[in-house]
Design a protein around this motif. Structure first.
Motif, PDB file in Angstrom:
ATOM      1  N   HIS A   1       0.826  -1.212   0.000  1.00 12.93           N
ATOM      2  CA  HIS A   1       0.000   0.000   0.000  1.00 12.93           C
ATOM      3  C   HIS A   1       0.859   1.260   0.000  1.00 12.93           C
ATOM      4  O   HIS A   1       1.840   1.355   0.742  1.00 12.93           O
ATOM      5  N   TYR A   2       0.467   2.208  -0.842  1.00  8.59           N
ATOM      6  CA  TYR A   2       1.105   3.523  -0.861  1.00  8.59           C
ATOM      7  C   TYR A   2       0.075   4.622  -0.579  1.00  8.59           C
ATOM      8  O   TYR A   2       0.319   5.527   0.198  1.00  8.59           O
ATOM      9  N   GLY A   3      -1.067   4.556  -1.241  1.00  6.03           N
ATOM     10  CA  GLY A   3      -2.166   5.446  -0.910  1.00  6.03           C
ATOM     11  C   GLY A   3      -2.298   6.710  -1.721  1.00  6.03           C
ATOM     12  O   GLY A   3      -3.169   7.536  -1.454  1.00  6.03           O
TER      13      GLY A   3
ATOM     14  N   LEU B   1     -14.299   9.964   5.398  1.00  2.00           N
ATOM     15  CA  LEU B   1     -13.788   8.670   4.921  1.00  2.00           C
ATOM     16  C   LEU B   1     -14.617   8.107   3.769  1.00  2.00           C
ATOM     17  O   LEU B   1     -14.162   7.185   3.070  1.00  2.00           O
ATOM     18  N   ARG B   2     -15.786   8.646   3.574  1.00  2.00           N
ATOM     19  CA  ARG B   2     -16.691   8.089   2.561  1.00  2.00           C
ATOM     20  C   ARG B   2     -16.053   8.114   1.177  1.00  2.00           C
ATOM     21  O   ARG B   2     -15.424   9.095   0.787  1.00  2.00           O
ATOM     22  N   ASN B   3     -16.211   7.008   0.449  1.00  2.00           N
ATOM     23  CA  ASN B   3     -15.722   6.798  -0.922  1.00  2.00           C
ATOM     24  C   ASN B   3     -14.211   6.585  -1.014  1.00  2.00           C
ATOM     25  O   ASN B   3     -13.688   6.425  -2.116  1.00  2.00           O
ATOM     26  N   HIS B   4     -13.522   6.549   0.114  1.00  2.00           N
ATOM     27  CA  HIS B   4     -12.082   6.291   0.072  1.00  2.00           C
ATOM     28  C   HIS B   4     -11.799   4.798   0.150  1.00  2.00           C
ATOM     29  O   HIS B   4     -12.537   4.038   0.789  1.00  2.00           O
TER      30      HIS B   4
ATOM     31  N   PHE C   1      -5.334   4.221   5.279  1.00  2.00           N
ATOM     32  CA  PHE C   1      -6.085   5.187   4.482  1.00  2.00           C
ATOM     33  C   PHE C   1      -5.428   5.414   3.126  1.00  2.00           C
ATOM     34  O   PHE C   1      -4.212   5.446   2.997  1.00  2.00           O
ATOM     35  N   SER C   2      -6.273   5.594   2.094  1.00  2.00           N
ATOM     36  CA  SER C   2      -5.790   5.904   0.757  1.00  2.00           C
ATOM     37  C   SER C   2      -6.483   7.152   0.233  1.00  2.00           C
ATOM     38  O   SER C   2      -7.684   7.349   0.437  1.00  2.00           O
ATOM     39  N   ASP C   3      -5.713   7.995  -0.448  1.00  2.00           N
ATOM     40  CA  ASP C   3      -6.297   9.162  -1.111  1.00  2.00           C
ATOM     41  C   ASP C   3      -7.153   8.763  -2.311  1.00  2.00           C
ATOM     42  O   ASP C   3      -7.959   9.565  -2.803  1.00  2.00           O
ATOM     43  N   ILE C   4      -6.966   7.549  -2.807  1.00  2.00           N
ATOM     44  CA  ILE C   4      -7.719   7.089  -3.970  1.00  2.00           C
ATOM     45  C   ILE C   4      -9.177   6.892  -3.586  1.00  2.00           C
ATOM     46  O   ILE C   4      -9.488   6.245  -2.582  1.00  2.00           O
ATOM     47  N   GLN C   5     -10.081   7.425  -4.416  1.00  2.00           N
ATOM     48  CA  GLN C   5     -11.514   7.337  -4.123  1.00  2.00           C
ATOM     49  C   GLN C   5     -12.229   6.506  -5.174  1.00  2.00           C
ATOM     50  O   GLN C   5     -11.809   6.416  -6.326  1.00  2.00           O
ATOM     51  N   PHE C   6     -13.344   5.915  -4.729  1.00  2.00           N
ATOM     52  CA  PHE C   6     -14.179   5.130  -5.633  1.00  2.00           C
ATOM     53  C   PHE C   6     -15.624   5.299  -5.218  1.00  2.00           C
ATOM     54  O   PHE C   6     -16.000   5.043  -4.063  1.00  2.00           O
TER      55      PHE C   6
END
Length: 439
Positions: free
Chosen positions: A193-195, A370-373, A430-435
């Motif tokens: 993981h990098y995030g 945190l939603r969508n992360h 935690f990841s900055d990537i969202q979905f």
């Protein structure tokens, strides 16, 4: 552009059913891009391949929006294409002969490694964005597998997430050619993981997880001779200046790279040749790009990232997956973010230097933000402080997506490839990537 290219291809104009016929001569390549409606290809006779994967006679292959296809033939073949590609043409000049010669040279090194009980070739593919790095990796991997090898594919491109999801790096043993309509079968990959989608956000962390991945791959080689002799193929990002260039040098060192393939940029080739000239074990080879490679817009890249994450949870048309959605109480939801901004020197007493916070684990309280992360589930646990500290350089079980945070009920709803519960005492990163889950 139509399929009529004179003596190289005998093509008919599309009729009412949008049928295109191609009679490709040896050494030519049919290229097309899918804009909206799917395009179906069927090989009638001869032999052809897509990025190193052979097409079967009379089997229909469907390509969807965004696909950029190049079907090459060494011996000649006849194809039928149904649909309306955005662009379609037959290329008389391709770099495929160069690629197959390169693959044959790598196979020679594998034979030599097997004879001498040494490691096979470690290859790194680099170059600026949109020059076909991923495609060349796919071609070399497919040819290696067709020669009976089991190479390791390493993906260091954070924005693409070819092994797992964007914001991560990983490696996987390739045992079968890639699907014509899809990609390689990812069985038991090892992922870190990098995030973030670019290594510039936290260079220290990126270098650490590259080193951890390289060590894990080396351990795999020590216990599996077939993998050891087959070597590795490393894909990299398109950032080749500043820290992007430094990360290439770090990757070459971490993975003991002996062959560097530089696609289509003489400046990068010159810089790497200069900086690696004292390393007699590493060869730098200038590699041509395919004429079919096209530039991708920022919007297309964002759509591709979303599609990659969606396929992680839901699969695709041919291989659908059915993820689970369930609630996790706040009391069982332990999330950490890796790294925080360092204090500027101006805020510190004279003579003191700021502490490096780039690899610190910072707890995050559940909130609507945190939603969508995406969240990575680390193989490390939070049982002890020592175990928790290992989360930074530990591989991950997988990823979940936060779809909702209910502050009143004190629960977080997650989308997960596996049913409840989350692994006991798991550390979520935690990841900055969202979905955004629209299913």
């Amino acid at each position: 552009m139509s399929g009529d290219t004179g003596p190289v291809a005998a093509a008919t104009q599309p009729d009412s059913t949008n049928l295109h016929k191609y009679d490709l001569e040896k050494g030519t390549e049919l290229r097309f891009e899918v804009d909206a409606d799917p395009v179906v290809v069927r090989m009638v006779s001869g032999k052809g391949e897509l990025f190193g994967t052979e097409l079967r006679i009379e089997q229909k292959y469907t390509f969807k929006k965004g696909d950029k296809v190049a079907i090459f033939t060494f011996h000649g073949c006849k194809l039928k294409l149904f649909g309306k590609p955005e662009v379609q043409y037959v290329a008389m000049e391709t770099p495929m002969t160069f690629y197959i010669n390169l693959s044959n040279a790598l196979e020679g090194l594998r034979v030599q490694a097997e004879t001498q009980a040494q490691s096979g070739p470690n290859v790194l593919v680099c170059g600026p964005s949109d020059v076909g790095k991923s495609t060349l990796c796919r071609i070399l991997l497919n040819y290696a597998v067709r020669s009976g090898r089991t190479p390791i594919f390493v993906d260091l491109d954070l924005g693409q997430g070819a092994v797992s999801v964007p914001g991560s790096i990983g490696g996987v043993v390739i045992e079968k050619p890639a699907d014509v309509e899809g990609t390689f079968q990812m069985t038991a990959p090892i992922v870190y993981h990098y995030g973030h989608s670019t290594q510039s956000i936290n260079p220290t962390l990126y270098d650490l997880i590259m080193g951890a991945l390289a060590e894990a791959i080396e351990r795999k080689k020590q216990v599996d001779n077939s993998v050891k002799y087959s070597g590795i193929i490393v894909n990299t990002s398109g950032w080749v200046q500043g820290y992007g260039y430094q990360s290439l040098l770090q990757a070459i060192k971490h993975f003991n790279i002996d062959t560097v393939l530089v696609i289509d940029q003489e400046r990068l080739f010159s810089e790497l040749s200069r900086d690696l000239k004292n390393n007699n074990n590493t060869k730098v080879i200038f590699t041509p790009k395919s004429g079919g490679v096209v530039s991708r817009t920022r919007e297309f890249r964002a759509e591709s990232r979303d599609e990659r994450i969606r396929s992680y949870f839901y699969g695709n048309i041919t291989k659908p997956l059915y993820p689970y959605s369930f609630d996790v109480p706040f009391s069982q939801f332990v999330v950490y973010k890796i790294g925080s901004p360092n204090l500027p020197d101006s805020c510190l007493p004279i003579g003191m230097r700021a502490e490096d916070n780039s690899t610190k684990l910072l707890p995050i309280s559940p909130s609507i933000e945190l939603r969508n992360h995406l969240l990575a589930i680390s193989c490390a646990t939070n049982n002890t402080t020592e175990e928790l500290s290992k989360a930074i350089v530990s591989n991950v079980f997988g990823f979940v997506a936060v779809t909702n945070v209910d502050m009143e009920r004190q629960v977080v709803t997650v989308l997960s490839p596996q049913p409840r519960p989350l692994p006991k005492n798991s550390v979520l990163l935690f990841s900055d990537i969202q979905f955004v889950d629209l299913e």
